[in-house]
Design an enzyme around this catalytic site. Structure first.
Site, PDB file in Angstrom:
ATOM      1  N   ASP A 121       5.963   7.963  23.479  1.00 48.67           N
ATOM      2  CA  ASP A 121       6.172   8.960  24.534  1.00 48.67           C
ATOM      3  C   ASP A 121       6.082  10.404  24.038  1.00 48.67           C
ATOM      4  O   ASP A 121       5.860  11.309  24.823  1.00 48.67           O
ATOM      5  CB  ASP A 121       7.539   8.736  25.207  1.00 48.67           C
ATOM      6  CG  ASP A 121       8.688   8.634  24.206  1.00 48.67           C
ATOM      7  OD1 ASP A 121       8.442   8.792  22.999  1.00 48.67           O
ATOM      8  OD2 ASP A 121       9.837   8.378  24.622  1.00 48.67           O
ATOM      9  N   HIS A 122       6.246  10.621  22.735  1.00 52.89           N
ATOM     10  CA  HIS A 122       6.279  11.994  22.219  1.00 52.89           C
ATOM     11  C   HIS A 122       4.902  12.490  21.768  1.00 52.89           C
ATOM     12  O   HIS A 122       4.410  13.495  22.246  1.00 52.89           O
ATOM     13  CB  HIS A 122       7.216  12.074  21.005  1.00 52.89           C
ATOM     14  CG  HIS A 122       8.665  12.094  21.327  1.00 52.89           C
ATOM     15  ND1 HIS A 122       9.316  11.035  21.896  1.00 52.89           N
ATOM     16  CD2 HIS A 122       9.615  13.045  21.127  1.00 52.89           C
ATOM     17  CE1 HIS A 122      10.604  11.336  22.045  1.00 52.89           C
ATOM     18  NE2 HIS A 122      10.800  12.557  21.594  1.00 52.89           N
ATOM     19  N   ASP A 134      16.695   8.667  18.510  1.00 47.68           N
ATOM     20  CA  ASP A 134      16.469   9.870  19.301  1.00 47.68           C
ATOM     21  C   ASP A 134      17.827  10.345  19.792  1.00 47.68           C
ATOM     22  O   ASP A 134      18.648   9.539  20.243  1.00 47.68           O
ATOM     23  CB  ASP A 134      15.540   9.579  20.492  1.00 47.68           C
ATOM     24  CG  ASP A 134      15.097  10.881  21.139  1.00 47.68           C
ATOM     25  OD1 ASP A 134      13.958  11.312  20.876  1.00 47.68           O
ATOM     26  OD2 ASP A 134      15.904  11.472  21.876  1.00 47.68           O
ATOM     27  N   ARG A 146      16.692  21.351  26.112  1.00 43.73           N
ATOM     28  CA  ARG A 146      16.768  22.224  24.926  1.00 43.73           C
ATOM     29  C   ARG A 146      15.886  23.443  25.127  1.00 43.73           C
ATOM     30  O   ARG A 146      14.742  23.315  25.569  1.00 43.73           O
ATOM     31  CB  ARG A 146      16.290  21.475  23.678  1.00 43.73           C
ATOM     32  CG  ARG A 146      17.248  20.388  23.310  1.00 43.73           C
ATOM     33  CD  ARG A 146      16.960  19.765  21.964  1.00 43.73           C
ATOM     34  NE  ARG A 146      18.089  18.913  21.662  1.00 43.73           N
ATOM     35  CZ  ARG A 146      18.008  17.729  21.085  1.00 43.73           C
ATOM     36  NH1 ARG A 146      16.840  17.254  20.689  1.00 43.73           N
ATOM     37  NH2 ARG A 146      19.098  17.032  20.859  1.00 43.73           N
ATOM     38  N   SER A 183      18.082  17.519  17.427  1.00 42.84           N
ATOM     39  CA  SER A 183      17.367  16.251  17.315  1.00 42.84           C
ATOM     40  C   SER A 183      17.942  15.326  16.250  1.00 42.84           C
ATOM     41  O   SER A 183      18.629  15.750  15.323  1.00 42.84           O
ATOM     42  CB  SER A 183      15.916  16.582  16.981  1.00 42.84           C
ATOM     43  OG  SER A 183      15.337  15.589  16.211  1.00 42.84           O
ATOM     44  N   ARG A 235      15.890  13.709  14.301  1.00 39.33           N
ATOM     45  CA  ARG A 235      14.767  13.485  13.379  1.00 39.33           C
ATOM     46  C   ARG A 235      15.229  13.485  11.926  1.00 39.33           C
ATOM     47  O   ARG A 235      15.707  14.501  11.411  1.00 39.33           O
ATOM     48  CB  ARG A 235      13.648  14.513  13.630  1.00 39.33           C
ATOM     49  CG  ARG A 235      14.034  15.953  13.415  1.00 39.33           C
ATOM     50  CD  ARG A 235      12.937  16.909  13.892  1.00 39.33           C
ATOM     51  NE  ARG A 235      12.902  16.982  15.341  1.00 39.33           N
ATOM     52  CZ  ARG A 235      12.595  18.065  16.049  1.00 39.33           C
ATOM     53  NH1 ARG A 235      12.240  19.184  15.444  1.00 39.33           N
ATOM     54  NH2 ARG A 235      12.612  18.057  17.362  1.00 39.33           N
TER      55      ARG A 235
END
Ligand code: MIC
Ligand code: SF4
Length: 641
Positions: free
Chosen positions: A64-65, A119, A379, A533, A535
């Site tokens: 999706d990203h 996520d 964000r 995030s 990440r």
């Protein structure tokens, strides 16, 4: 004393530890999710764990990203993810099927179960009574391999909702109100549990908007009870069998209580560049906007887009504005298309984008230079849009539409009577967007593109840590500062050496060169370092450049865990005022680190400044072992952690 809903779910999943706030606990994880931008690293690590098939009830890999395919890298990653999913028993959600959180809410979330996702907005599924937590990809890989998830048992904040939302006020305004009151660090380490008569008035997608953006409070997760509203939603999604009634005991005690009368909330906007920089729409009304974006995992449900379509019907977007709309899932897109709503959007002049994160992660739609963009996202960190001097505001869908029509930030209450938008009795639920894994994936070949490189590791922790302060920073540094995303950089997520060239790019483009030439060193920061995030690349890429430790006033939960997982020591200043004494470029020495870590308190010598200062490193036994081994993958080689 009765239990909170949070502790009921924790106790039902407790594998290690005592379920009391502040204790280290380990939980059994029922479901996992990954998305493509964090998924490749997660699966590369999972592949090294020697497990033949995932050991969860359900694991889903979403794409999706990283959706723009300007070169082969993203498509190669998608192919790798699809093949890994088939090999190891993971459901693959194809590109175009939707944003992980929206799709998981629709198709897979189950009240009372645990979900770990790579996520930070994984708590979205808290909207249907799930304990859904965001983490780094490595923690998700371990959960897929059947290991429990370790965390500090959280204090629980009760958000007692009363009253009902006024016309034109939405769930987005509720969470913006909480951000206004509590700030982006107000929830760190806590769980927010919503209840009260006001909660009953909110639909599951509205609840999910609130739990989604609990991530912006820094919360570990947020959760609503599973009640009649949940039952109705699951029925409409053709998943009635997953319903289970769940609520806190009436005499449950909470660590904090926040009272919120929904009727008192008004339309709000978060101003640049932080989601807690919140003001009533009226205060900024009239600000000219260049772009309006509707979508993201916060506000892309059927209800959000049906309202958007109803407001756009028969109207035209102001010529100065570019309006984009990204549906959150294929289900949402199919339903707005079937009902003619898509046509209303297109006729009004909207640009309907692909079903994906899209502009939210800078995958296209960067606003013009110095431009104002108003978004229904979660964000608005500086430059996250892809435009370094862009001004990003956050708001609800009706505020976004009212502003797109007027060409400037506009209170939706000026539009008169709001249109009635009913929740559908039944949702489109075909499964064409999923590829389910074969019973036995042993024969599946895993396809690796040339951009996919092994995950780097570091050696065990040295006796003494020495080096210069490579960068000195203030409060609330986000992972978007540390490891930016966007269309140009996301394709490098599977290639850490290439990705590391972009570490701190928007703060100090010279950082990678300096770090390499200095042979690594330290970063010094203020409060809430690493917010945003999940990440793990924000730890992994700096580790590759030689970052040994971060000394901060405090850390965001997920980033702290990621630093530990990759062998970077998270020190906190014993006296926050020492932050002011240490300068960028100072040479620091910390001696006898492995032994001192057992005590938790250490001394740092600033050789340039000629002084010493105390730092703390409060690690659990398990975290200490990981740091000593130079990261969790190393420790797993030594033991079977
Ligand atoms: C984000 O919103 O920042 C992301 C992109 O979804 C991240 C994950 C990532 O960096 O891949 C998140 O929120 O965890
Ligand atoms: Fe995607 Fe944006 Fe949600 Fe992150 S916050 S998952 S980028 S939509």
């Amino acid at each position: 004393m009765g239990d909170t809903l949070t502790y009921k779910i924790i106790r039902a999943h407790l594998v290690e530890g005592t379920a009391e706030p502040g204790q280290t606990i380990a939980l059994r994880i029922d479901q996992t999710l990954t998305q493509d931008a964090t998924g490749t690293a997660a699966y590369l690590q999972f592949e090294t764990m020697g497990v033949d098939r995932v050991r969860t009830d359900l694991s889903v890999s979403y794409v999706d990203h990283s959706m723009l395919q300007a070169g082969p890298e993203n498509a190669d990653d998608h192919r790798y993810l699809q093949s890994v999913a088939a090999r190891y028993g993971i459901v693959f959600s194809r590109p175009g099927n939707g944003i992980c959180h929206q799709v998981h809410l629709e198709r897979f979330g189950v009240p009372g179960k645990t979900l770990l996702g790579s996520d930070s907005h994984t708590p979205t599924c808290g909207g249907l009574g799930m304990m859904a937590i965001g983490s780094g990809g490595q923690d998700v890989a371990c959960a897929m391999a059947g290991m429990p998830f370790s965390m500090t048992a959280p204090p629980v904040v009760k958000v007692h909702l009363t009253g009902e939302l006024q016309p034109w006020v939405t769930a987005k305004d509720v969470i913006l109100e909480l951000l206004r009151r509590l700030s982006v660090k107000g929830g760190v380490g806590k769980v927010f549990e919503y209840d009260g008569p006001g909660a009953m008035t909110l639909s599951v997608p509205e609840r999910a908007t609130i739990t989604n953006m609990g991530a912006e409070l820094g919360a570990t997760t947020s959760i609503f009870p599973s009640d009649e509203v949940t039952a109705g939603w699951l029925r409409a999604q053709d998943r009635a069998q997953h319903f289970r009634e769940l609520a806190a005991d009436p005499d449950a005690e909470y660590d904090e209580v926040v009272e919120l009368d929904l009727a008192s909330v008004e339309p709000l906007v978060a101003l640049p560049h932080s989601p807690d920089n919140v003001a009533p729409v009226g205060e900024v009304a009239g600000t000219a906007v260049d772009q309006v974006c509707i979508g993201s995992c916060t506000n892309s449900s059927f209800g959000d887009l049906a309202l958007t379509a109803a407001l756009l019907e028969g109207r035209k977007v102001d010529p100065r504005v570019s309006l984009t709309i990204s549906p959150g899932s294929r289900q949402v897109l199919e339903m707005i298309a079937a009902g003619g709503r898509l046509a209303s959007m297109v006729c009004a002049g909207a640009r309907v984008l692909e079903v994906a994160c899209g502009p939210c992660i800078g995958m296209g739609q960067a606003p013009p230079s110095g431009g104002v963009t108003l978004r229904t996202f979660n964000r608005n960190f500086e430059a996250r849009t892809g435009t370094p001097d862009g001004q990003c505001y956050l708001c609800s869908p009706p505020t976004a539409v009212a502003s797109a029509l007027a060409g400037c930030i506009t209170d939706p209450r000026t539009l008169g009577e709001p249109p009635a938008v009913e929740q559908p009795q039944s949702f489109e639920s075909d499964t064409a967007g999923f590829i389910f894994p074969p019973q036995d994936g042993a024969g599946v070949e895993i396809v690796r593109g040339p951009n996919i490189k092994p995950i780097p590791r570091r050696g065990p922790l040295a006796d003494s840590l020495e080096g210069e302060v490579l960068l000195k920073l203030d409060d609330n540094i986000t992972t978007d500062h540390i490891m930016p995303a966007g269309a140009r950089i996301l394709p490098l997520r599977s290639n850490i050496p290439a990705l590391s060239e972009h570490v701190f790019e928007r703060v100090d483009p010279d950082f990678p060169r300096r770090a390499r030439e200095a042979g690594g060193g330290f970063v010094v920061a203020g409060e809430n370092y690493g917010q945003g995030s999940s990440r793990e690349h924000a730890a992994l890429a700096p580790m590759y450049l030689g970052l040994k430790a971060v000394i901060a006033k405090s850390f965001a939960r997920i980033h702290r865990a990621n630093l530990i997982n990759f062998g970077i020591v998270p020190f906190t200043f014993a006296d926050p005022d020492d932050h002011g004494r240490v300068g960028q470029g100072d040479r620091l020495v910390v001696e006898d680190v492995p032994a001192r870590l057992r005590e938790g308190s250490l001394t740092v010598r600033d050789e340039t400044g000629g002084f010493g200062f105390a730092v703390r490193c409060d690690l659990s036994d398990r975290e200490r072992e990981i740091v000593l081994a130079g990261g969790r993958l190393n420790l797993m080689r030594q033991t079977s952690c």
